[in-house]
Design a protein around this motif. Structure first.
Motif, PDB file in Angstrom:
ATOM      1  N   ARG A 107      14.128  16.150  10.950  1.00 34.14           N
ATOM      2  CA  ARG A 107      15.530  15.753  10.931  1.00 34.14           C
ATOM      3  C   ARG A 107      16.385  16.721  11.744  1.00 34.14           C
ATOM      4  O   ARG A 107      17.286  16.313  12.477  1.00 34.14           O
ATOM      5  N   GLY A 108      16.075  18.003  11.640  1.00 36.16           N
ATOM      6  CA  GLY A 108      16.793  18.994  12.431  1.00 36.16           C
ATOM      7  C   GLY A 108      16.513  18.841  13.916  1.00 36.16           C
ATOM      8  O   GLY A 108      17.418  18.969  14.748  1.00 36.16           O
ATOM      9  N   ALA A 109      15.255  18.555  14.252  1.00 40.95           N
ATOM     10  CA  ALA A 109      14.890  18.363  15.659  1.00 40.95           C
ATOM     11  C   ALA A 109      15.613  17.154  16.236  1.00 40.95           C
ATOM     12  O   ALA A 109      16.088  17.183  17.380  1.00 40.95           O
ATOM     13  N   ASN A 110      15.724  16.084  15.446  1.00 35.96           N
ATOM     14  CA  ASN A 110      16.448  14.902  15.907  1.00 35.96           C
ATOM     15  C   ASN A 110      17.930  15.178  16.073  1.00 35.96           C
ATOM     16  O   ASN A 110      18.571  14.657  16.995  1.00 35.96           O
ATOM     17  N   ALA A 111      18.487  16.006  15.187  1.00 31.38           N
ATOM     18  CA  ALA A 111      19.904  16.354  15.304  1.00 31.38           C
ATOM     19  C   ALA A 111      20.168  17.130  16.589  1.00 31.38           C
ATOM     20  O   ALA A 111      21.145  16.879  17.302  1.00 31.38           O
ATOM     21  N   VAL A 112      19.278  18.083  16.909  1.00 33.50           N
ATOM     22  CA  VAL A 112      19.419  18.848  18.152  1.00 33.50           C
ATOM     23  C   VAL A 112      19.260  17.907  19.352  1.00 33.50           C
ATOM     24  O   VAL A 112      20.025  17.965  20.320  1.00 33.50           O
ATOM     25  N   ALA A 113      18.262  17.014  19.292  1.00 28.93           N
ATOM     26  CA  ALA A 113      18.008  16.087  20.395  1.00 28.93           C
ATOM     27  C   ALA A 113      19.203  15.167  20.628  1.00 28.93           C
ATOM     28  O   ALA A 113      19.577  14.904  21.775  1.00 28.93           O
ATOM     29  N   THR A 114      19.820  14.685  19.540  1.00 27.74           N
ATOM     30  CA  THR A 114      20.985  13.804  19.680  1.00 27.74           C
ATOM     31  C   THR A 114      22.113  14.515  20.408  1.00 27.74           C
ATOM     32  O   THR A 114      22.756  13.947  21.304  1.00 27.74           O
ATOM     33  N   ARG A 115      22.365  15.756  20.047  1.00 30.45           N
ATOM     34  CA  ARG A 115      23.436  16.514  20.690  1.00 30.45           C
ATOM     35  C   ARG A 115      23.099  16.846  22.140  1.00 30.45           C
ATOM     36  O   ARG A 115      23.961  16.811  23.016  1.00 30.45           O
ATOM     37  N   TRP A 116      21.834  17.169  22.401  1.00 30.74           N
ATOM     38  CA  TRP A 116      21.415  17.495  23.771  1.00 30.74           C
ATOM     39  C   TRP A 116      21.532  16.269  24.679  1.00 30.74           C
ATOM     40  O   TRP A 116      22.080  16.344  25.778  1.00 30.74           O
ATOM     41  N   ILE A 117      21.039  15.127  24.199  1.00 29.41           N
ATOM     42  CA  ILE A 117      21.114  13.903  25.005  1.00 29.41           C
ATOM     43  C   ILE A 117      22.564  13.495  25.227  1.00 29.41           C
ATOM     44  O   ILE A 117      22.953  13.096  26.329  1.00 29.41           O
ATOM     45  N   GLY A 118      23.370  13.591  24.167  1.00 28.32           N
ATOM     46  CA  GLY A 118      24.785  13.264  24.307  1.00 28.32           C
ATOM     47  C   GLY A 118      25.470  14.155  25.330  1.00 28.32           C
ATOM     48  O   GLY A 118      26.311  13.691  26.111  1.00 28.32           O
ATOM     49  N   TYR A 119      25.103  15.427  25.340  1.00 27.76           N
ATOM     50  CA  TYR A 119      25.688  16.345  26.322  1.00 27.76           C
ATOM     51  C   TYR A 119      25.252  15.966  27.730  1.00 27.76           C
ATOM     52  O   TYR A 119      26.046  16.027  28.679  1.00 27.76           O
ATOM     53  N   HIS A 128      19.462   8.022  23.041  1.00 20.36           N
ATOM     54  CA  HIS A 128      20.709   8.371  22.345  1.00 20.36           C
ATOM     55  C   HIS A 128      21.170   7.256  21.426  1.00 20.36           C
ATOM     56  O   HIS A 128      21.883   7.508  20.439  1.00 20.36           O
ATOM     57  N   ALA A 129      20.773   6.027  21.708  1.00 15.70           N
ATOM     58  CA  ALA A 129      21.251   4.875  20.945  1.00 15.70           C
ATOM     59  C   ALA A 129      20.512   4.685  19.621  1.00 15.70           C
ATOM     60  O   ALA A 129      21.026   4.005  18.726  1.00 15.70           O
ATOM     61  N   GLY A 178      23.998  -5.192  22.587  1.00 10.31           N
ATOM     62  CA  GLY A 178      23.038  -5.565  21.558  1.00 10.31           C
ATOM     63  C   GLY A 178      23.099  -4.597  20.389  1.00 10.31           C
ATOM     64  O   GLY A 178      24.003  -3.768  20.278  1.00 10.31           O
ATOM     65  N   THR A 179      22.092  -4.681  19.517  1.00 11.23           N
ATOM     66  CA  THR A 179      22.049  -3.849  18.321  1.00 11.23           C
ATOM     67  C   THR A 179      20.834  -2.929  18.358  1.00 11.23           C
ATOM     68  O   THR A 179      19.704  -3.392  18.186  1.00 11.23           O
ATOM     69  N   PRO A 180      21.040  -1.632  18.573  1.00  9.14           N
ATOM     70  CA  PRO A 180      19.908  -0.703  18.560  1.00  9.14           C
ATOM     71  C   PRO A 180      19.243  -0.697  17.183  1.00  9.14           C
ATOM     72  O   PRO A 180      19.935  -0.708  16.150  1.00  9.14           O
ATOM     73  N   PRO A 181      17.924  -0.692  17.126  1.00 13.51           N
ATOM     74  CA  PRO A 181      17.224  -0.719  15.832  1.00 13.51           C
ATOM     75  C   PRO A 181      17.341   0.615  15.108  1.00 13.51           C
ATOM     76  O   PRO A 181      17.496   1.670  15.732  1.00 13.51           O
TER      77      PRO A 181
END
Length: 256
Positions: A49-61, A102-103, A78-81
Protein backbone atom coordinates in the motif's frame (compact mmCIF):
# COMPACT_ATOMS: atom_id res chain seq x y z
CA UNK A 1 -21.60 11.35 -21.79
CA UNK A 2 -20.14 13.95 -24.14
CA UNK A 3 -16.43 14.66 -24.29
CA UNK A 4 -14.29 17.46 -25.53
CA UNK A 5 -12.75 16.75 -28.89
CA UNK A 6 -9.17 15.52 -28.67
CA UNK A 7 -6.48 18.03 -29.66
CA UNK A 8 -5.78 18.06 -33.41
CA UNK A 9 -2.73 16.33 -34.88
CA UNK A 10 0.23 18.66 -34.25
CA UNK A 11 2.67 19.96 -36.82
CA UNK A 12 6.48 19.63 -37.04
CA UNK A 13 8.52 19.67 -33.83
CA UNK A 14 10.51 22.84 -33.16
CA UNK A 15 13.94 23.21 -31.57
CA UNK A 16 12.27 24.72 -28.49
CA UNK A 17 10.11 21.62 -28.09
CA UNK A 18 13.15 19.35 -28.26
CA UNK A 19 14.83 21.52 -25.62
CA UNK A 20 11.80 21.30 -23.34
CA UNK A 21 11.74 17.55 -23.96
CA UNK A 22 15.31 17.29 -22.64
CA UNK A 23 14.55 19.50 -19.62
CA UNK A 24 11.61 17.24 -18.78
CA UNK A 25 13.82 14.16 -18.63
CA UNK A 26 16.42 15.92 -16.47
CA UNK A 27 13.69 17.22 -14.16
CA UNK A 28 11.97 13.86 -13.63
CA UNK A 29 15.29 12.01 -13.20
CA UNK A 30 16.17 14.25 -10.25
CA UNK A 31 12.69 13.97 -8.73
CA UNK A 32 12.69 10.19 -9.22
CA UNK A 33 15.85 9.85 -7.14
CA UNK A 34 14.53 12.13 -4.39
CA UNK A 35 11.06 10.57 -4.19
CA UNK A 36 12.47 7.08 -4.53
CA UNK A 37 14.90 7.46 -1.63
CA UNK A 38 12.49 9.16 0.77
CA UNK A 39 9.63 6.87 -0.23
CA UNK A 40 11.57 3.80 0.94
CA UNK A 41 10.54 4.53 4.53
CA UNK A 42 6.86 4.62 3.50
CA UNK A 43 7.21 1.21 1.86
CA UNK A 44 9.00 -0.27 4.87
CA UNK A 45 6.16 0.74 7.19
CA UNK A 46 3.19 0.15 4.88
CA UNK A 47 4.25 -2.52 2.39
CA UNK A 48 2.50 -2.69 -0.97
CA UNK A 49 0.00 0.00 0.00
CA UNK A 50 2.87 2.35 0.76
CA UNK A 51 4.60 1.47 -2.50
CA UNK A 52 1.39 2.23 -4.41
CA UNK A 53 1.04 5.55 -2.60
CA UNK A 54 4.58 6.54 -3.61
CA UNK A 55 3.95 5.34 -7.19
CA UNK A 56 0.72 7.36 -7.44
CA UNK A 57 2.51 10.54 -6.40
CA UNK A 58 5.50 9.86 -8.66
CA UNK A 59 3.33 9.18 -11.72
CA UNK A 60 1.17 12.21 -10.97
CA UNK A 61 4.29 14.36 -10.76
CA UNK A 62 5.53 12.98 -14.10
CA UNK A 63 2.23 13.92 -15.75
CA UNK A 64 2.38 17.40 -14.21
CA UNK A 65 5.96 17.86 -15.40
CA UNK A 66 4.93 16.79 -18.92
CA UNK A 67 2.30 19.53 -18.96
CA UNK A 68 4.77 22.06 -17.54
CA UNK A 69 7.64 21.41 -19.94
CA UNK A 70 5.98 20.09 -23.06
CA UNK A 71 2.35 21.16 -22.87
CA UNK A 72 1.06 17.62 -23.28
CA UNK A 73 -1.74 16.21 -21.13
CA UNK A 74 -3.99 13.16 -21.17
CA UNK A 75 -7.77 12.94 -20.83
CA UNK A 76 -9.16 9.78 -19.22
CA UNK A 77 -12.48 8.50 -20.58
CA UNK A 78 -14.61 5.60 -19.47
CA UNK A 79 -14.45 4.04 -16.01
CA UNK A 80 -11.05 2.83 -14.76
CA UNK A 81 -11.43 -0.51 -12.94
CA UNK A 82 -10.83 -0.79 -9.21
CA UNK A 83 -11.12 -4.56 -8.67
CA UNK A 84 -8.90 -7.46 -9.69
CA UNK A 85 -8.74 -7.58 -13.49
CA UNK A 86 -6.54 -7.58 -16.57
CA UNK A 87 -6.15 -4.22 -18.31
CA UNK A 88 -5.26 -4.88 -21.97
CA UNK A 89 -4.16 -1.70 -23.73
CA UNK A 90 -2.89 -0.30 -26.98
CA UNK A 91 0.70 0.84 -26.45
CA UNK A 92 2.03 3.80 -28.41
CA UNK A 93 4.26 5.71 -26.00
CA UNK A 94 5.45 6.34 -22.46
CA UNK A 95 2.47 8.67 -22.00
CA UNK A 96 -0.08 5.85 -22.11
CA UNK A 97 1.94 3.94 -19.49
CA UNK A 98 1.76 6.92 -17.14
CA UNK A 99 -1.89 7.72 -17.82
CA UNK A 100 -3.19 4.15 -17.38
CA UNK A 101 -1.09 3.50 -14.29
CA UNK A 102 -2.24 6.76 -12.69
CA UNK A 103 -5.91 6.05 -13.41
CA UNK A 104 -6.08 2.73 -11.50
CA UNK A 105 -5.51 2.34 -7.74
CA UNK A 106 -3.42 -0.86 -7.57
CA UNK A 107 -1.47 -1.00 -10.81
CA UNK A 108 0.92 -3.80 -11.72
CA UNK A 109 2.66 -4.65 -14.97
CA UNK A 110 4.10 -7.76 -16.52
CA UNK A 111 7.54 -6.53 -17.51
CA UNK A 112 10.88 -7.81 -18.71
CA UNK A 113 12.96 -9.05 -15.78
CA UNK A 114 15.80 -6.70 -16.80
CA UNK A 115 13.61 -3.69 -15.95
CA UNK A 116 13.12 -5.00 -12.42
CA UNK A 117 16.89 -4.62 -11.91
CA UNK A 118 16.87 -0.87 -12.52
CA UNK A 119 17.97 0.91 -9.31
CA UNK A 120 15.19 2.37 -7.13
CA UNK A 121 12.30 2.13 -9.58
CA UNK A 122 12.86 -1.57 -10.24
CA UNK A 123 12.52 -2.14 -6.49
CA UNK A 124 9.29 -0.13 -6.42
CA UNK A 125 7.96 -2.07 -9.41
CA UNK A 126 8.49 -5.27 -7.43
CA UNK A 127 6.85 -3.81 -4.33
CA UNK A 128 3.67 -2.65 -6.12
CA UNK A 129 3.23 -6.14 -7.54
CA UNK A 130 4.76 -6.04 -11.02
CA UNK A 131 5.60 -9.48 -12.33
CA UNK A 132 8.89 -10.17 -14.16
CA UNK A 133 8.89 -12.28 -17.29
CA UNK A 134 11.84 -14.21 -18.72
CA UNK A 135 10.92 -14.39 -22.40
CA UNK A 136 13.66 -16.93 -23.08
CA UNK A 137 11.71 -19.51 -21.03
CA UNK A 138 8.71 -19.51 -23.40
CA UNK A 139 5.75 -21.51 -22.08
CA UNK A 140 7.46 -22.13 -18.75
CA UNK A 141 7.53 -18.37 -18.21
CA UNK A 142 3.76 -18.13 -18.68
CA UNK A 143 3.18 -20.98 -16.26
CA UNK A 144 5.26 -19.21 -13.64
CA UNK A 145 3.38 -15.94 -14.22
CA UNK A 146 -0.08 -17.49 -13.94
CA UNK A 147 0.98 -19.23 -10.73
CA UNK A 148 2.12 -15.91 -9.24
CA UNK A 149 -1.11 -14.23 -10.30
CA UNK A 150 -3.32 -16.89 -8.74
CA UNK A 151 -1.27 -16.76 -5.52
CA UNK A 152 -1.83 -13.00 -5.31
CA UNK A 153 -5.55 -13.29 -6.03
CA UNK A 154 -5.78 -15.79 -3.16
CA UNK A 155 -3.72 -13.49 -0.93
CA UNK A 156 -4.26 -9.75 -0.66
CA UNK A 157 -5.60 -9.42 -4.21
CA UNK A 158 -4.00 -8.86 -7.58
CA UNK A 159 -5.11 -5.33 -8.44
CA UNK A 160 -5.15 -4.14 -12.04
CA UNK A 161 -2.66 -6.14 -14.11
CA UNK A 162 -1.70 -4.00 -17.12
CA UNK A 163 -0.72 -5.90 -20.27
CA UNK A 164 0.10 -4.73 -23.79
CA UNK A 165 -1.09 -7.55 -26.08
CA UNK A 166 1.09 -6.42 -29.00
CA UNK A 167 4.15 -6.68 -26.77
CA UNK A 168 5.74 -3.43 -27.97
CA UNK A 169 5.02 0.21 -28.79
CA UNK A 170 3.49 0.93 -32.17
CA UNK A 171 3.29 4.04 -34.32
CA UNK A 172 -0.11 5.67 -34.92
CA UNK A 173 -1.94 3.66 -37.55
CA UNK A 174 0.31 0.62 -37.08
CA UNK A 175 -0.92 -2.79 -35.97
CA UNK A 176 1.12 -5.76 -34.78
CA UNK A 177 0.00 -9.30 -34.14
CA UNK A 178 -1.60 -9.77 -30.74
CA UNK A 179 0.23 -12.24 -28.50
CA UNK A 180 -1.80 -14.86 -26.69
CA UNK A 181 -0.35 -14.27 -23.23
CA UNK A 182 -3.38 -12.24 -22.20
CA UNK A 183 -5.70 -15.10 -23.17
CA UNK A 184 -3.52 -17.63 -21.32
CA UNK A 185 -3.74 -15.54 -18.15
CA UNK A 186 -7.48 -15.00 -18.60
CA UNK A 187 -8.10 -18.73 -19.01
CA UNK A 188 -5.96 -19.60 -15.99
CA UNK A 189 -7.47 -17.00 -13.65
CA UNK A 190 -11.00 -16.28 -14.86
CA UNK A 191 -10.34 -12.55 -14.53
CA UNK A 192 -12.35 -10.03 -16.56
CA UNK A 193 -10.39 -8.15 -19.22
CA UNK A 194 -10.76 -4.37 -19.62
CA UNK A 195 -9.68 -3.14 -23.10
CA UNK A 196 -8.09 0.31 -23.36
CA UNK A 197 -7.86 2.47 -26.49
CA UNK A 198 -5.37 5.34 -26.88
CA UNK A 199 -4.18 8.00 -29.30
CA UNK A 200 -1.11 9.02 -27.25
CA UNK A 201 1.35 8.32 -30.05
CA UNK A 202 0.05 11.34 -31.97
CA UNK A 203 1.54 13.59 -29.29
CA UNK A 204 4.28 11.56 -27.57
CA UNK A 205 6.28 9.46 -30.07
CA UNK A 206 7.16 5.90 -29.13
CA UNK A 207 10.89 6.70 -28.80
CA UNK A 208 10.16 9.55 -26.38
CA UNK A 209 11.62 12.52 -28.30
CA UNK A 210 9.82 15.19 -30.28
CA UNK A 211 6.83 15.42 -27.93
CA UNK A 212 4.08 17.75 -29.19
CA UNK A 213 1.83 19.91 -27.00
CA UNK A 214 -1.81 18.86 -26.97
CA UNK A 215 -4.34 16.65 -25.20
CA UNK A 216 -4.16 12.92 -25.81
CA UNK A 217 -6.94 10.50 -24.85
CA UNK A 218 -6.92 7.18 -23.01
CA UNK A 219 -10.30 5.43 -22.97
CA UNK A 220 -11.24 2.53 -20.69
CA UNK A 221 -13.79 0.39 -22.52
CA UNK A 222 -16.41 -1.98 -21.05
CA UNK A 223 -14.92 -5.18 -19.64
CA UNK A 224 -15.05 -8.33 -21.75
CA UNK A 225 -17.03 -10.84 -19.74
CA UNK A 226 -15.07 -13.83 -18.46
CA UNK A 227 -17.83 -16.11 -19.83
CA UNK A 228 -17.00 -15.25 -23.45
CA UNK A 229 -15.70 -18.44 -25.18
CA UNK A 230 -11.92 -18.58 -25.61
CA UNK A 231 -12.09 -18.86 -29.40
CA UNK A 232 -14.00 -15.56 -29.55
CA UNK A 233 -11.89 -13.68 -27.03
CA UNK A 234 -8.80 -12.62 -29.01
CA UNK A 235 -10.72 -11.37 -32.10
CA UNK A 236 -13.08 -9.45 -29.79
CA UNK A 237 -10.20 -7.93 -27.81
CA UNK A 238 -8.32 -6.83 -30.93
CA UNK A 239 -11.46 -5.35 -32.52
CA UNK A 240 -12.25 -3.39 -29.36
CA UNK A 241 -8.75 -1.97 -28.87
CA UNK A 242 -7.85 -1.28 -32.49
CA UNK A 243 -11.24 -0.03 -33.61
CA UNK A 244 -11.57 2.41 -30.73
CA UNK A 245 -7.93 3.55 -30.96
CA UNK A 246 -8.53 4.34 -34.63
CA UNK A 247 -11.66 6.26 -33.64
CA UNK A 248 -9.68 8.36 -31.13
CA UNK A 249 -6.94 9.06 -33.66
CA UNK A 250 -9.48 10.02 -36.31
CA UNK A 251 -11.13 12.35 -33.80
CA UNK A 252 -7.77 14.15 -33.53
CA UNK A 253 -7.61 14.44 -37.33
CA UNK A 254 -5.15 11.59 -37.98
CA UNK A 255 -5.31 10.00 -41.41
CA UNK A 256 -3.22 6.85 -41.93
Amino acid sequence: MSHRTSSPVPGPVTFWQYLQNGLFYIHVAIVTIIMGVFGIFWVIFDGRRGANAVATRWIGYMLWAARLHMGVSCEIRGTPPTGDCIVAAKHQSFLDILAIAHAVPRRAFIMKKEIMRVPIMGWYAYKVGCIPIDRARGRDAMKAITKQINNRIAGDGLGQLIIYPEGTRTRPGERKSYKHGVQTIRNATGLPVVPVAVNCGLFWPRKGWGVHPGRAVVEFLPAIDSDLPSDEFMPRLEDEIEGNSERLMAEAGFKP
